[in-house]
Design a protein around this motif. Structure first.
Motif, PDB file in Angstrom:
ATOM      1  N   THR A 280       9.370  -5.898  -0.611  1.00 51.06           N
ATOM      2  CA  THR A 280       9.348  -5.311   0.732  1.00 51.06           C
ATOM      3  C   THR A 280      10.735  -4.814   1.130  1.00 51.06           C
TER       4      THR A 280
ATOM      5  N   ILE B  73       5.185  -8.578  12.858  1.00 49.66           N
ATOM      6  CA  ILE B  73       4.104  -7.915  12.118  1.00 49.66           C
ATOM      7  C   ILE B  73       2.848  -7.756  12.965  1.00 49.66           C
TER       8      ILE B  73
ATOM      9  N   SER C 215       6.820  -4.255  11.590  1.00 42.29           N
ATOM     10  CA  SER C 215       7.993  -4.434  10.733  1.00 42.29           C
ATOM     11  C   SER C 215       8.588  -3.082  10.345  1.00 42.29           C
TER      12      SER C 215
ATOM     13  N   LEU D 121       5.848   0.878   1.794  1.00 43.43           N
ATOM     14  CA  LEU D 121       5.938  -0.575   1.666  1.00 43.43           C
ATOM     15  C   LEU D 121       4.809  -1.101   0.781  1.00 43.43           C
ATOM     16  N   PRO D 122       5.012  -2.273   0.155  1.00 49.37           N
ATOM     17  CA  PRO D 122       3.920  -2.892  -0.603  1.00 49.37           C
ATOM     18  C   PRO D 122       2.698  -3.086   0.303  1.00 49.37           C
TER      19      PRO D 122
ATOM     20  N   MET E 120       7.672 -10.938   6.454  1.00 45.61           N
ATOM     21  CA  MET E 120       7.043  -9.641   6.722  1.00 45.61           C
ATOM     22  C   MET E 120       6.416  -8.988   5.504  1.00 45.61           C
ATOM     23  N   GLY E 121       6.457  -9.669   4.371  1.00 47.04           N
ATOM     24  CA  GLY E 121       5.824  -9.086   3.199  1.00 47.04           C
ATOM     25  C   GLY E 121       6.258  -9.762   1.920  1.00 47.04           C
ATOM     26  N   PRO E 122       5.628  -9.374   0.820  1.00 47.24           N
ATOM     27  CA  PRO E 122       5.919  -9.991  -0.479  1.00 47.24           C
ATOM     28  C   PRO E 122       7.236  -9.481  -1.061  1.00 47.24           C
TER      29      PRO E 122
ATOM     30  N   ASP F 214       0.686  -5.454   1.029  1.00 42.13           N
ATOM     31  CA  ASP F 214       0.668  -6.638   1.894  1.00 42.13           C
ATOM     32  C   ASP F 214       1.780  -6.631   2.952  1.00 42.13           C
ATOM     33  N   ALA F 215       2.602  -5.600   2.953  1.00 42.13           N
ATOM     34  CA  ALA F 215       3.699  -5.499   3.924  1.00 42.13           C
ATOM     35  C   ALA F 215       3.545  -4.284   4.831  1.00 42.13           C
ATOM     36  N   GLN F 216       2.423  -3.639   4.789  1.00 46.81           N
ATOM     37  CA  GLN F 216       2.237  -2.404   5.553  1.00 46.81           C
ATOM     38  C   GLN F 216       1.852  -2.706   7.000  1.00 46.81           C
ATOM     39  N   HIS F 217       2.832  -3.179   7.740  1.00 43.72           N
ATOM     40  CA  HIS F 217       2.653  -3.540   9.150  1.00 43.72           C
ATOM     41  C   HIS F 217       3.447  -2.569  10.015  1.00 43.72           C
TER      42      HIS F 217
END
Length: 186
Positions: A31, A142, A79, A70-71, A26-28, A73-76
């Protein structure tokens, strides 16, 4: 229970709610820590609501606020919603947190945290019960949107009603079921 102890309990619940398996894919790196930090500090007094609509507004606000923390690349949305729902469920399961923040009052409106295990359990139960519900195709956490989540939550609500429980508790049933099936295969 004094405020300091409640703060410590919230920090523990925030730390344990989001683990490596919960956030897998779900992210780097960063996260999990970002989600934990947010949950450890969120104001649980603001969860109070007198209607399902008021609870939903607050849940949406918490989800949006977590996304921002969230980072990139994890802004979903999916999640973030899952993380918030797991944390709130765990707080409701803790006697001291539930009593202090009156989470029993919002329990009927809490959502089941969605993932592939829950989706498979919902699909199985809906088909077995011959429920006339449209099941969306499960993709990924995600990939969840508010609209897809709402569809799954409606199915969860219908199944939970048949079982005389609240939908938030279905996660425990489906996770345990998947867990036991994996053990039986080994």
């Amino acid at each position: 229970m004094d405020k300091n102890m409640l703060r410590l309990l919230q920090e523990r619940l925030g730390r344990t709610a989001i683990g490596a398996s919960t956030a897998r894919g779900m992210g780097p790196v960063g996260t999990i820590q970002a989600a934990r930090s947010f949950l450890q500090a969120c104001d649980l007094r603001s969860i109070k609501a007198n209607t399902p609509q008021a609870y939903r507004r607050r849940l949406d606000e918490l989800t949006d606020a977590l996304i921002e923390r969230l980072p990139v690349d994890a802004q979903h949305w999916g999640s973030a919603r899952k993380f918030v729902n797991i944390f709130l469920r765990n707080c409701a399961y803790n006697r001291f947190m539930c009593e202090a923040y009156r989470l029993d009052r919002v329990e009927p409106w809490m959502e089941v945290p969605l993932d592939s295990h829950v989706a498979a359990g919902l699909k199985h139960d809906a088909l077995e019960a011959n429920l006339d519900l449209t099941l969306p195709r499960w993709k990924t956490v995600i990939g969840l949107t508010p609209e897809l989540s709402d569809s799954w939550q409606r199915v969860a609500h219908a199944i939970a009603q048949r079982g005389a429980i609240h939908r938030v508790h279905l996660d425990v049933r489906y996770w345990n079921g998947a867990h036991l099936q994996r053990q039986a295969r080994h």
